[in-house]
Design an enzyme around this catalytic site. Structure first.
Site, PDB file in Angstrom:
ATOM      1  N   CYS A  58      -1.450   0.609   7.386  1.00  0.00           N
ATOM      2  CA  CYS A  58      -2.899   0.329   7.485  1.00  0.00           C
ATOM      3  C   CYS A  58      -3.290  -0.870   6.619  1.00  0.00           C
ATOM      4  O   CYS A  58      -3.525  -1.967   7.126  1.00  0.00           O
ATOM      5  CB  CYS A  58      -3.729   1.552   7.084  1.00  0.00           C
ATOM      6  N   ARG A  59      -3.363  -0.678   5.302  1.00  0.00           N
ATOM      7  CA  ARG A  59      -3.953  -1.732   4.456  1.00  0.00           C
ATOM      8  C   ARG A  59      -3.040  -2.928   4.238  1.00  0.00           C
ATOM      9  O   ARG A  59      -3.474  -4.075   4.389  1.00  0.00           O
ATOM     10  CB  ARG A  59      -4.365  -1.134   3.092  1.00  0.00           C
ATOM     11  N   SER A  60      -1.762  -2.685   3.848  1.00  0.00           N
ATOM     12  CA  SER A  60      -0.933  -3.862   3.530  1.00  0.00           C
ATOM     13  C   SER A  60      -0.571  -4.699   4.758  1.00  0.00           C
ATOM     14  O   SER A  60      -0.542  -5.933   4.645  1.00  0.00           O
ATOM     15  CB  SER A  60       0.293  -3.494   2.692  1.00  0.00           C
ATOM     16  N   ASP A  73      -8.142   3.945   1.118  1.00  0.00           N
ATOM     17  CA  ASP A  73      -7.190   4.301   2.174  1.00  0.00           C
ATOM     18  C   ASP A  73      -7.972   4.766   3.405  1.00  0.00           C
ATOM     19  O   ASP A  73      -8.679   5.767   3.333  1.00  0.00           O
ATOM     20  CB  ASP A  73      -6.302   5.428   1.623  1.00  0.00           C
ATOM     21  N   ASN A  76       2.268   1.381   4.445  1.00  0.00           N
ATOM     22  CA  ASN A  76       2.571   0.085   5.089  1.00  0.00           C
ATOM     23  C   ASN A  76       2.253   0.108   6.591  1.00  0.00           C
ATOM     24  O   ASN A  76       2.907  -0.557   7.380  1.00  0.00           O
ATOM     25  CB  ASN A  76       4.023  -0.355   4.836  1.00  0.00           C
ATOM     26  N   CYS A  83       0.868  -1.184   0.000  1.00  0.00           N
ATOM     27  CA  CYS A  83       0.000   0.000   0.000  1.00  0.00           C
ATOM     28  C   CYS A  83       0.905   1.233   0.000  1.00  0.00           C
ATOM     29  O   CYS A  83       2.056   1.150  -0.434  1.00  0.00           O
ATOM     30  CB  CYS A  83      -0.973  -0.023   1.182  1.00  0.00           C
TER      31      CYS A  83
HETATM   32  P1  4NP Z   1      -1.783   2.773   4.172  1.00  0.00           P
HETATM   33  O1  4NP Z   1      -2.433   4.125   4.772  1.00  0.00           O
HETATM   34  O2  4NP Z   1      -1.225   3.138   2.823  1.00  0.00           O
HETATM   35  O3  4NP Z   1      -2.958   1.842   4.065  1.00  0.00           O
HETATM   36  O4  4NP Z   1      -0.726   2.318   5.173  1.00  0.00           O
HETATM   37  C1  4NP Z   1      -1.723   5.300   4.944  1.00  0.00           C
HETATM   38  C2  4NP Z   1      -0.895   5.441   6.026  1.00  0.00           C
HETATM   39  C3  4NP Z   1      -0.230   6.641   6.228  1.00  0.00           C
HETATM   40  C4  4NP Z   1      -0.405   7.674   5.327  1.00  0.00           C
HETATM   41  C5  4NP Z   1      -1.224   7.516   4.231  1.00  0.00           C
HETATM   42  C6  4NP Z   1      -1.890   6.329   4.036  1.00  0.00           C
HETATM   43  N1  4NP Z   1       0.275   8.910   5.554  1.00  0.00           N
HETATM   44  O5  4NP Z   1      -0.012   9.882   4.823  1.00  0.00           O
HETATM   45  O6  4NP Z   1       1.123   8.996   6.456  1.00  0.00           O
END
Ligand code: 4NP
Length: 161
Positions: A14-16, A126, A12, A9
Site C-alpha cells: 500500500c504505502r511504500s 496504514d 509493501n 512500510c
Molecule cells: P502497507 O499496508 O504496510 O502500507 O503495505 C499493509 C498491507 C498489508 C497488511 C498490513 C498493512 N497486512 O496486514 O497484510
C-alpha cells in the site's frame, strides 16, 4: 554517481509502493531517472512477490501514477549498504528498521514525513484495514513529502536537472 532511495512500510503493498511510484514519477519528470534509483520494501514478508493492493493502484492511477510493475519484497539488513536514503512510512516501520540496521549505520534512515512541509503528522497512516478514503490521504501526504525529499536530495548530492 547514482543516489539510491528506498521507501519502507509494513506490507509493501500500500504505502511504500505508492511512495515508490510517486517519487519515481517526480524523478523522471525532472530528467533524473539515470541518477536516482528508487525502490520499496516491507518490514514483513507476507506479500513477497505480490503486486500492490488494487486499491493503492487505482487511487494512484487516478493521479497519473503507474504502480503495475511493482512487486513486494521484504527489507533486509543489506539494504542499509545498498541505499543512501531509507524512508519509513511510520514509527513502527522506523523502529523495525533500526533493529535491522547494522552497527556501522549505512543509509540515512528517516521518517518520510520528516521531509513534509506544513503537515503535523509524523506517520503515513496504514490504509489497509480502513475505508477507501485512507488511500487519498496517503497520496496527499506522500506527494508533499516526496517533493521536498527530492529537493533535499538534489541539494545534498549536487544533482541538477
Ligand atoms: P502497507 O499496508 O504496510 O502500507 O503495505 C499493509 C498491507 C498489508 C497488511 C498490513 C498493512 N497486512 O496486514 O497484510
Amino acid at each position: 554517481m547514482t543516489v539510491r532511495v528506498l521507501f519502507v512500510c509494513l506490507g509493501n503493498i500500500c504505502r511504500s509502493p505508492t511512495a515508490h511510484g510517486v517519487f519515481q514519477a517526480m524523478v523522471d519528470a525532472q530528467g533524473l531517472g539515470e541518477r536516482v534509483w528508487v525502490d520499496s520494501a516491507g518490514t514483513a514478508a507476507w506479500h513477497e512477490g505480490k503486486a500492490p493492493d488494487p486499491r493503492s493502484s487505482d487511487f494512484a492511477a487516478r493521479r497519473g501514477y503507474d504502480l503495475s510493475q511493482l512487486r513486494a519484497r521484504q527489507a533486509i539488513a543489506e539494504d542499509f549498504s545498498r541505499f543512501d536514503y531509507i524512508l519509513a512510512m511510520d514509527s513502527e516501520n522506523l523502529s523495525n528498521l533500526k533493529q535491522l540496521q547494522p552497527t556501522d549505520g549505512g543509509a540515512q534512515l528517516d521518517l518520510l514525513l520528516s521531509y513534509a512541509d506544513g503537515i503535523e503528522r509524523t506517520d503515513v497512516p496504514d490504509p489497509y484495514y480502513g475505508n477507501g478514503q485512507g488511500f487519498d490521504l496517503v497520496l496527499d501526504l506522500i506527494e508533499n513529502a516526496c517533493a521536498h525529499l527530492l529537493v533535499r536530495i538534489k541539494e545534498e548530492r549536487g544533482l541538477s536537472c
